[in-house]
Design a protein around this motif. Structure first.
Motif, PDB file in Angstrom:
ATOM      1  N   GLN A  44       0.858  -1.173   0.000  1.00 54.62           N
ATOM      2  CA  GLN A  44       0.000   0.000   0.000  1.00 54.62           C
ATOM      3  C   GLN A  44       0.896   1.224   0.000  1.00 54.62           C
ATOM      4  O   GLN A  44       2.113   1.105   0.028  1.00 54.62           O
ATOM      5  CB  GLN A  44      -0.904  -0.032   1.223  1.00 54.62           C
ATOM      6  CG  GLN A  44      -1.825  -1.247   1.238  1.00 54.62           C
ATOM      7  CD  GLN A  44      -1.786  -1.957   2.566  1.00 54.62           C
ATOM      8  OE1 GLN A  44      -1.746  -1.311   3.595  1.00 54.62           O
ATOM      9  NE2 GLN A  44      -1.787  -3.271   2.544  1.00 54.62           N
ATOM     10  N   ALA A  45       0.297   2.383  -0.013  1.00 50.79           N
ATOM     11  CA  ALA A  45       1.093   3.601  -0.082  1.00 50.79           C
ATOM     12  C   ALA A  45       0.503   4.671   0.811  1.00 50.79           C
ATOM     13  O   ALA A  45      -0.682   4.657   1.125  1.00 50.79           O
ATOM     14  CB  ALA A  45       1.152   4.097  -1.520  1.00 50.79           C
ATOM     15  N   CYS A  46       1.351   5.600   1.220  1.00 50.60           N
ATOM     16  CA  CYS A  46       0.894   6.698   2.065  1.00 50.60           C
ATOM     17  C   CYS A  46       1.785   7.908   1.835  1.00 50.60           C
ATOM     18  O   CYS A  46       2.772   7.845   1.099  1.00 50.60           O
ATOM     19  CB  CYS A  46       0.918   6.293   3.533  1.00 50.60           C
ATOM     20  SG  CYS A  46       2.574   6.100   4.199  1.00 50.60           S
ATOM     21  N   LYS A  47       1.434   9.013   2.455  1.00 56.89           N
ATOM     22  CA  LYS A  47       2.253  10.220   2.478  1.00 56.89           C
ATOM     23  C   LYS A  47       2.968  10.272   3.824  1.00 56.89           C
ATOM     24  O   LYS A  47       2.396   9.920   4.860  1.00 56.89           O
ATOM     25  CB  LYS A  47       1.381  11.463   2.329  1.00 56.89           C
ATOM     26  CG  LYS A  47       0.722  11.620   0.964  1.00 56.89           C
ATOM     27  CD  LYS A  47       1.710  12.161  -0.050  1.00 56.89           C
ATOM     28  CE  LYS A  47       0.993  12.523  -1.357  1.00 56.89           C
ATOM     29  NZ  LYS A  47       1.955  13.028  -2.357  1.00 56.89           N
ATOM     30  N   ALA A  48       4.216  10.740   3.822  1.00 55.62           N
ATOM     31  CA  ALA A  48       4.977  10.816   5.061  1.00 55.62           C
ATOM     32  C   ALA A  48       5.921  12.006   5.038  1.00 55.62           C
ATOM     33  O   ALA A  48       6.437  12.383   3.986  1.00 55.62           O
ATOM     34  CB  ALA A  48       5.772   9.528   5.278  1.00 55.62           C
ATOM     35  N   LEU A  49       6.133  12.602   6.197  1.00 54.88           N
ATOM     36  CA  LEU A  49       7.122  13.664   6.363  1.00 54.88           C
ATOM     37  C   LEU A  49       8.435  13.003   6.773  1.00 54.88           C
ATOM     38  O   LEU A  49       8.610  12.601   7.927  1.00 54.88           O
ATOM     39  CB  LEU A  49       6.657  14.668   7.417  1.00 54.88           C
ATOM     40  CG  LEU A  49       5.436  15.507   7.021  1.00 54.88           C
ATOM     41  CD1 LEU A  49       5.003  16.409   8.165  1.00 54.88           C
ATOM     42  CD2 LEU A  49       5.725  16.341   5.775  1.00 54.88           C
ATOM     43  N   MET A  50       9.350  12.889   5.828  1.00 54.33           N
ATOM     44  CA  MET A  50      10.585  12.150   6.034  1.00 54.33           C
ATOM     45  C   MET A  50      11.793  13.078   6.065  1.00 54.33           C
ATOM     46  O   MET A  50      11.765  14.177   5.498  1.00 54.33           O
ATOM     47  CB  MET A  50      10.769  11.118   4.916  1.00 54.33           C
ATOM     48  CG  MET A  50       9.656  10.098   4.837  1.00 54.33           C
ATOM     49  SD  MET A  50      10.068   8.733   3.727  1.00 54.33           S
ATOM     50  CE  MET A  50      11.386   7.933   4.654  1.00 54.33           C
ATOM     51  N   TYR A  51      12.852  12.627   6.742  1.00 55.25           N
ATOM     52  CA  TYR A  51      14.129  13.335   6.689  1.00 55.25           C
ATOM     53  C   TYR A  51      15.244  12.316   6.487  1.00 55.25           C
ATOM     54  O   TYR A  51      15.237  11.231   7.051  1.00 55.25           O
ATOM     55  CB  TYR A  51      14.354  14.187   7.942  1.00 55.25           C
ATOM     56  CG  TYR A  51      14.327  13.454   9.267  1.00 55.25           C
ATOM     57  CD1 TYR A  51      15.507  13.131   9.931  1.00 55.25           C
ATOM     58  CD2 TYR A  51      13.112  13.114   9.864  1.00 55.25           C
ATOM     59  CE1 TYR A  51      15.485  12.479  11.156  1.00 55.25           C
ATOM     60  CE2 TYR A  51      13.075  12.464  11.087  1.00 55.25           C
ATOM     61  CZ  TYR A  51      14.263  12.146  11.732  1.00 55.25           C
ATOM     62  OH  TYR A  51      14.237  11.505  12.947  1.00 55.25           O
ATOM     63  N   VAL A  60      15.213  20.005   6.191  1.00 59.48           N
ATOM     64  CA  VAL A  60      15.532  18.596   5.906  1.00 59.48           C
ATOM     65  C   VAL A  60      14.301  17.709   5.807  1.00 59.48           C
ATOM     66  O   VAL A  60      14.360  16.617   5.249  1.00 59.48           O
ATOM     67  CB  VAL A  60      16.501  18.017   6.957  1.00 59.48           C
ATOM     68  CG1 VAL A  60      17.802  18.807   6.977  1.00 59.48           C
ATOM     69  CG2 VAL A  60      15.865  17.967   8.347  1.00 59.48           C
ATOM     70  N   VAL A  61      13.170  18.158   6.340  1.00 59.26           N
ATOM     71  CA  VAL A  61      11.947  17.351   6.271  1.00 59.26           C
ATOM     72  C   VAL A  61      11.262  17.571   4.934  1.00 59.26           C
ATOM     73  O   VAL A  61      11.079  18.714   4.489  1.00 59.26           O
ATOM     74  CB  VAL A  61      10.987  17.706   7.426  1.00 59.26           C
ATOM     75  CG1 VAL A  61       9.654  16.988   7.263  1.00 59.26           C
ATOM     76  CG2 VAL A  61      11.620  17.347   8.775  1.00 59.26           C
ATOM     77  N   GLN A  62      10.873  16.488   4.288  1.00 55.28           N
ATOM     78  CA  GLN A  62      10.198  16.560   2.999  1.00 55.28           C
ATOM     79  C   GLN A  62       8.957  15.666   3.006  1.00 55.28           C
ATOM     80  O   GLN A  62       8.972  14.572   3.574  1.00 55.28           O
ATOM     81  CB  GLN A  62      11.143  16.090   1.879  1.00 55.28           C
ATOM     82  CG  GLN A  62      12.421  16.884   1.752  1.00 55.28           C
ATOM     83  CD  GLN A  62      12.203  18.313   1.269  1.00 55.28           C
ATOM     84  OE1 GLN A  62      11.236  18.579   0.542  1.00 55.28           O
ATOM     85  NE2 GLN A  62      13.091  19.216   1.658  1.00 55.28           N
ATOM     86  N   LEU A  63       7.908  16.131   2.356  1.00 48.96           N
ATOM     87  CA  LEU A  63       6.698  15.326   2.196  1.00 48.96           C
ATOM     88  C   LEU A  63       6.904  14.388   1.016  1.00 48.96           C
ATOM     89  O   LEU A  63       7.148  14.824  -0.107  1.00 48.96           O
ATOM     90  CB  LEU A  63       5.492  16.233   1.951  1.00 48.96           C
ATOM     91  CG  LEU A  63       4.141  15.542   1.795  1.00 48.96           C
ATOM     92  CD1 LEU A  63       3.775  14.731   3.029  1.00 48.96           C
ATOM     93  CD2 LEU A  63       3.045  16.575   1.494  1.00 48.96           C
ATOM     94  N   ALA A 105      14.234   8.558   8.048  1.00 44.81           N
ATOM     95  CA  ALA A 105      13.246   8.343   9.106  1.00 44.81           C
ATOM     96  C   ALA A 105      12.038   9.232   8.866  1.00 44.81           C
ATOM     97  O   ALA A 105      12.113  10.244   8.168  1.00 44.81           O
ATOM     98  CB  ALA A 105      13.864   8.651  10.465  1.00 44.81           C
ATOM     99  N   VAL A 106      10.935   8.829   9.475  1.00 45.40           N
ATOM    100  CA  VAL A 106       9.710   9.632   9.467  1.00 45.40           C
ATOM    101  C   VAL A 106       9.642  10.387  10.784  1.00 45.40           C
ATOM    102  O   VAL A 106       9.933   9.839  11.847  1.00 45.40           O
ATOM    103  CB  VAL A 106       8.465   8.750   9.281  1.00 45.40           C
ATOM    104  CG1 VAL A 106       7.198   9.597   9.298  1.00 45.40           C
ATOM    105  CG2 VAL A 106       8.556   7.971   7.981  1.00 45.40           C
TER     106      VAL A 106
END
Length: 376
Positions: A44-51, A60-63, A105-106
């Motif tokens: 499955q898939a989702c949106k996440a704020l990752m660095y 450094v955080v990106q959606l 990481a998220v």
């Protein structure tokens, strides 16, 4: 497909969505839906704020679109409902926190999610349940996740969404500090700085429910009077400015309530030293934060002539040192206070994932009283 991401405010709707996490890998299709779920157990898939690097969170955080692994026998598929931005989240991204997850990481340590599907060997949870992370570093700033059953603990789904999303850190910290360091009885007093913080507001409300006086110290500001009224409305006995701790008038306050047995320090520096000065003989000061980024200085006289105890507290370590039953018992007590209307979530601004940069910038202001909450 679930509704698009949007933001959370004091008027929170249960259909809002927040973010909990597990380890996942970037999805190859940039046009993937926010969190698509098929009847089978395919990815499955989702949106996440990752660095992918440590540094300034707003840089450094990106959606990103991320893929989720198939559901294992002991896994839980969740959709995140809401996740706050706490100082510890900022520190973790900067790489300065005690817990530093593997990169990439998220972001996010706290939040509430709803169970969508459970693995064949999961016994403690079912679809529709609400869950929060047991430990820090889970990564809650995302729309969905596949997580091990053991990483989650259930909470009632009939409490306000914001209360559930902000339950796992600040109220637990306040509860433990009021319970574990001094034998406080009705009529006793507690003094604290950072009284308008999430922990501070929880301390006020839990202490009031126990009949304990709170002396609440906040920095001077243009809206001091309004903030003082607001803290008193949730149970604060006294609200004073930092400067008042150093003035003779403080003696008048102690004619109406006893000197405190317990001081709670979330600031450090001179503020912590002033709290120590007003403790009873043999009292305790517990430090749980250091927003001023200044060391705690303990006067020799406080140790020799007042025999004060200087301690520290980290709720993450408490959870690691205690059983799931003890954690569940504490959460039950806190949820009971929530249902009675005694313990309420702090004031917050509702923010959708797309607006995360402004939310991070606001959250990085160390003394802000306005909590930013991401709603998925």
């Amino acid at each position: 497909m679930w509704p698009p991401l949007r933001a959370v405010c004091q008027r929170v709707c249960r259909r809002s969505v927040a973010a909990v996490l597990s380890k996942c890998f970037r999805h190859r299709d940039a046009n993937v839906s926010h969190f698509s779920h098929s009847a089978g157990r395919s990815a499955q898939a989702c949106k996440a704020l990752m660095y992918r690097n440590h540094g300034d969170p707003s840089r450094v955080v990106q959606l990103e679109d991320v893929g989720l692994p198939p559901l294992g026998a002991k896994d839980i598929l969740v959709k995140m409902l809401a996740a706050p931005i706490n100082p510890s989240d900022i520190n973790m991204i900067q790489g300065t926190y005690a817990v530093v997850p593997d990169l990439p990481a998220v972001g996010g340590n706290e939040g509430v999610a709803q169970v969508v599907e459970v693995g064949s060997q999961v016994k403690s949870l079912k679809a529709g349940d609400w869950v929060i992370p047991k430990d820090a570093g889970l990564g809650t700033w995302r729309t969905g996740a596949v997580l091990p059953e053991d990483d989650l603990i259930s909470v009632p789904n009939d409490i306000p969404l914001l209360s559930a999303a902000t339950l796992g850190v600040n109220p637990c910290t306040a509860f433990r500090m009021l319970s574990d360091f001094e034998d406080l009885k009705p009529g006793d007093s507690v003094i604290q700085n950072a009284a308008n913080s999430g922990v501070g507001q929880a301390v006020i409300q839990i202490a009031a429910a126990r009949g304990i006086n709170t002396i609440n110290v906040i920095r001077d500001r243009p809206e001091f009077t309004q903030l003082s009224y607001r803290l008193k409305a949730i149970g604060a006995s006294h609200v004073i400015k930092e400067e008042a701790l150093r003035k003779p008038e403080i003696k008048e306050l102690f004619k109406t309530c006893p000197k405190p047995k317990l001081a709670l320090n979330g600031v450090g520096g001179k503020s912590a030293t002033e709290l120590l000065r007003h403790l009873q003989v043999g009292g305790s000061m517990v430090t749980y934060g250091g927003m001023s980024k200044q060391p705690v200085t303990v006067p020799v006289s406080a140790l020799i002539f007042k025999d004060v105890k200087v301690r520290g507290f980290w709720v993450t370590q408490w959870k690691r040192d205690h059983s799931q039953g003890e954690l569940a018992s504490m959460l039950d007590e806190l949820c009971s206070l929530i249902k009675q209307g005694i313990l309420t979530a702090p004031a917050c601004t509702e923010v959708g994932l797309q607006e995360y940069r402004a939310a991070l910038d606001t959250a990085m202001q160390p003394f802000t009283s306005n909590k930013q909450v991401l709603v998925m």
